[in-house]
Design an enzyme around this catalytic site. Structure first.
Site, PDB file in Angstrom:
ATOM      1  N   TYR A  84      10.841   3.999  -5.678  1.00 50.61           N
ATOM      2  CA  TYR A  84      11.330   3.601  -4.354  1.00 50.61           C
ATOM      3  C   TYR A  84      10.257   2.820  -3.600  1.00 50.61           C
ATOM      4  CZ  TYR A  84      12.871   4.023   0.496  1.00 50.61           C
ATOM      5  OH  TYR A  84      13.237   3.746   1.792  1.00 50.61           O
ATOM      6  N   SER A 111       9.804  -0.034   4.122  1.00 43.75           N
ATOM      7  CA  SER A 111       9.496   1.383   4.317  1.00 43.75           C
ATOM      8  C   SER A 111       7.987   1.553   4.455  1.00 43.75           C
ATOM      9  CB  SER A 111       9.990   2.197   3.116  1.00 43.75           C
ATOM     10  OG  SER A 111       9.458   3.512   3.119  1.00 43.75           O
TER      11      SER A 111
END
Length: 253
Positions: free
Chosen positions: A159, A145
């Site tokens: 995350y 990501s």
């Protein structure tokens, strides 16, 4: 695309929704055989039927898989490898996007995100390389990501850290496999609309699922060591994110 071969048999985890589902459609349109794994078998069955109706020349195998059950990962990967006659690309995509600021009483949510996104990916990477090492061939793709590039605030803290760990895992795998014919790619998606963020509003630079997954498939086919997707604006923003003060990066989320 690989300098040596076209990857014909592709395994995608987390394929029942979001980016996994979108990538399955993209690779099916390119004539690839697919091994699709996820927890929700009803959605996998729907996707398999859709893909076979549109592309009857391909093979689509499906399996129920919870990547947090690590023994299950190794079993399912082996079964799908045998069913397709040999996997040559594994896309480690399954993951969670939930999380809360640390110290606010939601450790259970943060530890689940960290476990699925890193330990689940570690199990998938191990299982893939146990198939690829004896053949000295294959392509492991880790879906990280853009948030992995810096520490992120609020709900993204855990995350982002888990995706940063995944990117570091991929770099270590590349170093370890540098003298082999096994390729490893870390892909850093920017904001792509999917079920994981469908309730989030006013997201800058976001693209729809189809556009984003088309860009993901195109990047994966080039088998880079790393890629920021879509390249515009995320490739130049990756440079900025690494250099800007943390306070400014935090405002981008």
């Amino acid at each position: 695309m690989s300098k040596r071969t076209t990857r014909k048999n592709i395994l995608i985890t987390g394929a029942s929704s979001g980016l996994g589902r979108g990538m399955a459609r993209e690779f099916a349109s390119r004539g690839r055989n697919l091994a699709l794994a996820a927890r929700r078998t009803d959605r996998l069955e729907e996707l398999r039927d859709e893909l076979l109706a549109e592309h009857p020349q391909i093979t689509v195998a499906i399996r129920k898989l919870d990547v947090d059950v690590h023994d299950e990962v190794f079993r399912v990967f082996t079964e799908l490898d045998e069913e397709l006659g040999g996997l040559d690309r594994v896309i480690v995509n399954a993951g969670l996007g939930k999380g809360q600021p640390l110290g606010t009483g939601y450790f259970h949510a943060n530890v689940q995100t960290a476990s699925t996104n890193f330990l689940g990916a570690l199990a998938q990477s191990e299982a893939a390389l146990e198939l690829f090492r004896p053949r000295n061939a294959g392509h492991v793709v880790l879906i990280s990501s853009m948030s992995a590039l810096r520490g992120m605030p609020r709900n993204l803290t855990t995350y982002a850290a888990s995706k940063a760990g995944l990117a570091a895992l991929g770099e270590g795998m590349r170093a370890d496999l540098a003298k082999t014919d096994i390729d490893v790619s870390a892909i850093f998606p920017g904001f792509i609309r999917s079920e994981i963020n469908e309730k989030v509003k006013n997201v800058p630079f976001i693209v729809d699922t189809e556009t984003g997954c088309r860009a993901l498939a195109a990047a994966i086919e080039k088998e880079p060591s790393k890629a920021y997707v879509p390249a515009w604006p995320w490739a130049p923003l990756s440079v900025a994110m690494k250099l800007l003060p943390l306070s400014m990066v935090a405002k981008m989320t």
